[in-house]
Design a protein around this motif. Structure first.
Motif, PDB file in Angstrom:
ATOM      1  N   VAL A  19      -3.664 -21.412 -20.724  1.00  9.51           N
ATOM      2  CA  VAL A  19      -3.094 -20.284 -19.800  1.00  9.51           C
ATOM      3  C   VAL A  19      -1.628 -20.442 -19.423  1.00  9.51           C
ATOM      4  O   VAL A  19      -1.228 -21.186 -18.756  1.00  9.51           O
ATOM      5  N   GLN A  57      -1.342  -9.221 -13.138  1.00  9.32           N
ATOM      6  CA  GLN A  57      -2.633  -9.069 -13.539  1.00  9.32           C
ATOM      7  C   GLN A  57      -3.076  -8.790 -15.156  1.00  9.32           C
ATOM      8  O   GLN A  57      -4.198  -8.763 -15.408  1.00  9.32           O
ATOM      9  N   GLU A  58      -1.858  -8.435 -15.788  1.00  8.85           N
ATOM     10  CA  GLU A  58      -1.848  -7.985 -17.095  1.00  8.85           C
ATOM     11  C   GLU A  58      -2.543  -9.298 -17.903  1.00  8.85           C
ATOM     12  O   GLU A  58      -2.389 -10.505 -17.448  1.00  8.85           O
ATOM     13  N   CYS A  59      -3.325  -9.072 -18.902  1.00  8.95           N
ATOM     14  CA  CYS A  59      -3.762 -10.332 -19.482  1.00  8.95           C
ATOM     15  C   CYS A  59      -3.615  -9.902 -20.884  1.00  8.95           C
ATOM     16  O   CYS A  59      -4.443  -9.135 -21.641  1.00  8.95           O
ATOM     17  N   VAL A  61      -4.304 -11.981 -24.605  1.00  6.32           N
ATOM     18  CA  VAL A  61      -5.076 -13.116 -25.322  1.00  6.32           C
ATOM     19  C   VAL A  61      -4.542 -13.105 -26.753  1.00  6.32           C
ATOM     20  O   VAL A  61      -4.653 -12.150 -27.690  1.00  6.32           O
ATOM     21  N   ILE A  74      -3.401 -17.662 -23.537  1.00  5.32           N
ATOM     22  CA  ILE A  74      -3.557 -16.453 -22.835  1.00  5.32           C
ATOM     23  C   ILE A  74      -2.593 -16.319 -21.890  1.00  5.32           C
ATOM     24  O   ILE A  74      -2.049 -17.206 -21.052  1.00  5.32           O
ATOM     25  N   VAL A  76      -0.870 -14.590 -18.743  1.00  5.83           N
ATOM     26  CA  VAL A  76      -1.162 -13.839 -17.371  1.00  5.83           C
ATOM     27  C   VAL A  76      -0.065 -13.302 -16.591  1.00  5.83           C
ATOM     28  O   VAL A  76       0.730 -14.110 -16.326  1.00  5.83           O
ATOM     29  N   SER A  92      -4.156 -13.431  -9.822  1.00  6.11           N
ATOM     30  CA  SER A  92      -3.832 -13.734 -11.290  1.00  6.11           C
ATOM     31  C   SER A  92      -4.782 -14.672 -11.759  1.00  6.11           C
ATOM     32  O   SER A  92      -5.174 -14.772 -12.888  1.00  6.11           O
ATOM     33  N   SER A  95      -7.510 -13.214 -13.440  1.00  2.00           N
ATOM     34  CA  SER A  95      -7.396 -12.600 -14.718  1.00  2.00           C
ATOM     35  C   SER A  95      -7.631 -13.809 -15.729  1.00  2.00           C
ATOM     36  O   SER A  95      -8.221 -13.633 -16.684  1.00  2.00           O
ATOM     37  N   ALA A  96      -7.068 -14.982 -15.233  1.00  2.00           N
ATOM     38  CA  ALA A  96      -6.973 -16.085 -15.967  1.00  2.00           C
ATOM     39  C   ALA A  96      -8.483 -16.722 -16.303  1.00  2.00           C
ATOM     40  O   ALA A  96      -8.985 -16.828 -17.299  1.00  2.00           O
ATOM     41  N   ALA A  99     -10.389 -14.471 -18.679  1.00  2.00           N
ATOM     42  CA  ALA A  99      -9.925 -14.388 -19.933  1.00  2.00           C
ATOM     43  C   ALA A  99     -10.695 -15.532 -20.585  1.00  2.00           C
ATOM     44  O   ALA A  99     -11.252 -15.613 -21.844  1.00  2.00           O
TER      45      ALA A  99
END
Ligand code: BES
Ligand code: ZN
Ligand code: ZN
Length: 500
Positions: A19, A57-59, A61, A74, A76, A92, A95-96, A99
């Motif tokens: 990440v 918080q965008e994630c 992958v 990933i 984040v 955050s 989110s991590a 994912a």
């Protein structure tokens, strides 16, 4: 989930997934920035296409990306550099974690130094990282058949500062807080038949086992009667389950030092009593013990963190049900401090059990008392599920509460409590009525009722967690959608720290 802080150069690690973080572009840079420089170069096309924008918080992958020792990457988003805070880091991490989970992985590494390379923020962010991961990992599925052996996920938080004493201590603190919050959440999520006052008390005893300097005493019904706790007894009259009064005492400072006192409403199921609640949504009233569960969690956290303070946790616990012995509208009971009250609505029961707990707290001559209770539906109307409303008439304590909430990241809102509210709670046949004679301000009048049981001069704050005790997942990604949140545990610990 298991996780650790690993003191390592991320580029030398081998792990199925990594990440990394991205930050939104500043005015001078056109592109967002991936916080690992080699990956930034490798991901330039995605940055240019705005697949990666760095938004909080965008994630994104990238499966089978094969970068150094990692198969999957990933990314984040942390948002804008100057907007990164311990709370945004906590979010955050949600989110991590999600994912990592969605990739069905059992191991992943987090490039912590991508959040900050600055020692100044590192401790704060390490604590938030630990909290965010452990809070997000909470699931309550133990009552579902066949869901028990979910895969264990190992997360390595990798940092070149991983051996730094303050960073390590902060990470540890976050881990303790996160696990204690999850402990309390589980108590809240348990249904009423599996979380009776007796069971709640047993969990307080179990949770404190092996924790140094923490003693738990549980009073049964006979003792509660002997101790003249007429409010707690009166509410429990309608139930086959015995009430319990839970006393948790932590000694972290000299015996001469007065304690700080935490009081919780441990109503394991509230049907309203004879003034019965409507059926729709009544099942949520299993959460009416969340104040109590969170006070138990607070004491566990204070003790596990070995704070240099003396602290007492008091939880009044009962069901509010209906049988032939149940308290009826109009009944009068006498609280421990000798004040009498008419029960004009048996659904306003939380204040009755807290009356005895606050009276008992007063006898301990504490430095301050704070309580947590899912006390009023009016609180939900006033503040919804974002902020916990708190009431205090003590300016110094108010300052401490605001500072504590700033540190914990939990949202609180100061509510009014005045002599007008007190007047509204006067009784016709007894000293007090348990419902207001006026219209509106139902949370403030409830607080005014509670105030009658707090000794004069003792700084006191009441936290109504009716809106924030559960189902806050639409606001906070590290909380479950419907379940208990553990609200105010982290804030209460921060309050306690200010008395060390
Ligand atoms: N446990 C409830 C308060 C509550 C309601 C918490 C909804 C969370 C969601 C409490 O015991 C109660 O029923 N209070 C009454 C008081 C009223 C009768 C004065 C209420 O708020 O309706
Ligand atoms: Zn009620
Ligand atoms: Zn209640």
């Amino acid at each position: 989930m298991a996780f650790n802080l690993l003191n390592k150069d991320i580029d030398t690690l081998t792990c199925p997934a990594l990440v990394v973080f991205s930050k939104s572009s500043s005015q001078k840079d056109k592109l967002a920035k991936v916080t690992h420089s080699e990956l930034h170069k490798a991901l330039l096309p995605s940055l240019e296409e705005k697949t990666i924008t760095g938004k909080h918080q965008e994630c994104v992958v990238f499966r089978e990306f094969s970068f150094k020792g990692f198969r999957h990457i990933i990314v984040v988003g942390l948002g804008k550099e100057n907007e990164i805070s311990h709370e945004s880091v906590r979010q955050s991490m949600a989110s991590a974690y999600e994912a990592i989970k969605s990739l069905n992985l059992t191991e992943a590494a987090i490039h912590f130094d991508g959040i900050t390379a600055g020692k100044k923020d590192a401790a704060d962010f390490a604590k938030a990282t630990a909290e965010g991961l452990i809070l997000t990992s909470y699931v309550f599925n133990e009552l579902m058949s066949g869901k028990k052996d979910a895969k264990e996920i190992n997360v390595h938080v990798v940092s070149k500062m991983g051996n730094d004493k303050t960073v390590k201590a902060a990470f540890n603190e976050g881990a303790i807080l996160g696990s204690v919050v999850n402990f309390s959440r589980r108590l809240g999520d348990m249904p009423g038949n599996l979380m009776t006052p007796t069971i709640l008390a047993n969990h307080a005893v179990e949770g404190a086992k092996g924790v140094a300097n923490l003693k738990v005493t549980v009073w049964d019904k006979a003792r509660i009667k002997k101790e003249k706790m007429g409010g707690l007894l009166g509410v429990s009259n309608g139930s086959d389950q015995e009430p319990r009064f839970i006393i948790m005492e932590y000694k972290g400072a000299a015996a001469s030092k007065k304690p700080v006192c935490f009081v919780g409403k441990g109503l394991t199921f509230d049907c309203g009593g004879i003034s019965i609640k409507p059926g729709a949504g009544m099942e949520e009233m299993k959460f009416d013990m969340c104040g109590g569960a969170n006070v138990i969690g607070t004491l566990l956290a204070i003790a596990k963190l070995k704070l240099k303070v003396n602290a007492v946790g008091l939880v009044a616990s009962t069901e509010n049900l209906i049988n032939g012995s149940a308290t009826k509208p109009g009944d009068v009971h006498t609280a421990r401090n000798g004040k009498t009250f008419e029960v004009n609505n048996t659904d306003a029961e939380g204040r009755l059990i807290l009356a005895d707990a606050l009276s008992y707290a007063t006898e301990l001559e504490p430095q301050m008392i704070v309580d947590a209770a899912t006390l009023t539906g009016a609180m939900v109307i006033a503040l919804g599920n974002t902020h916990t409303g708190y009431f205090t008439r003590n300016a110094a304590l108010k300052t401490k509460v605001e500072k504590a909430a700033g540190e914990s990241g939990e949202w609180v809102w100061n509510m009014p409590l005045t002599d007008f509210h007190v007047k509204d709670m006067k009784g016709t046949y007894a000293d007090l009525s348990n419902i207001s004679s006026g219209k509106g301000a139902g949370s403030a009048t409830a607080a005014a009722f509670l105030e009658q049981f707090v000794g004069e001069g003792i700084p006191w704050a009441h936290f109504d967690i009716a809106g924030t005790g559960w189902a806050v997942g639409n606001r906070l990604p590290y909380c479950s959608k419907k379940g208990a949140s553990g609200a105010m545990i982290r804030t209460f610990v921060e309050i306690a720290k200010q008395y060390t």
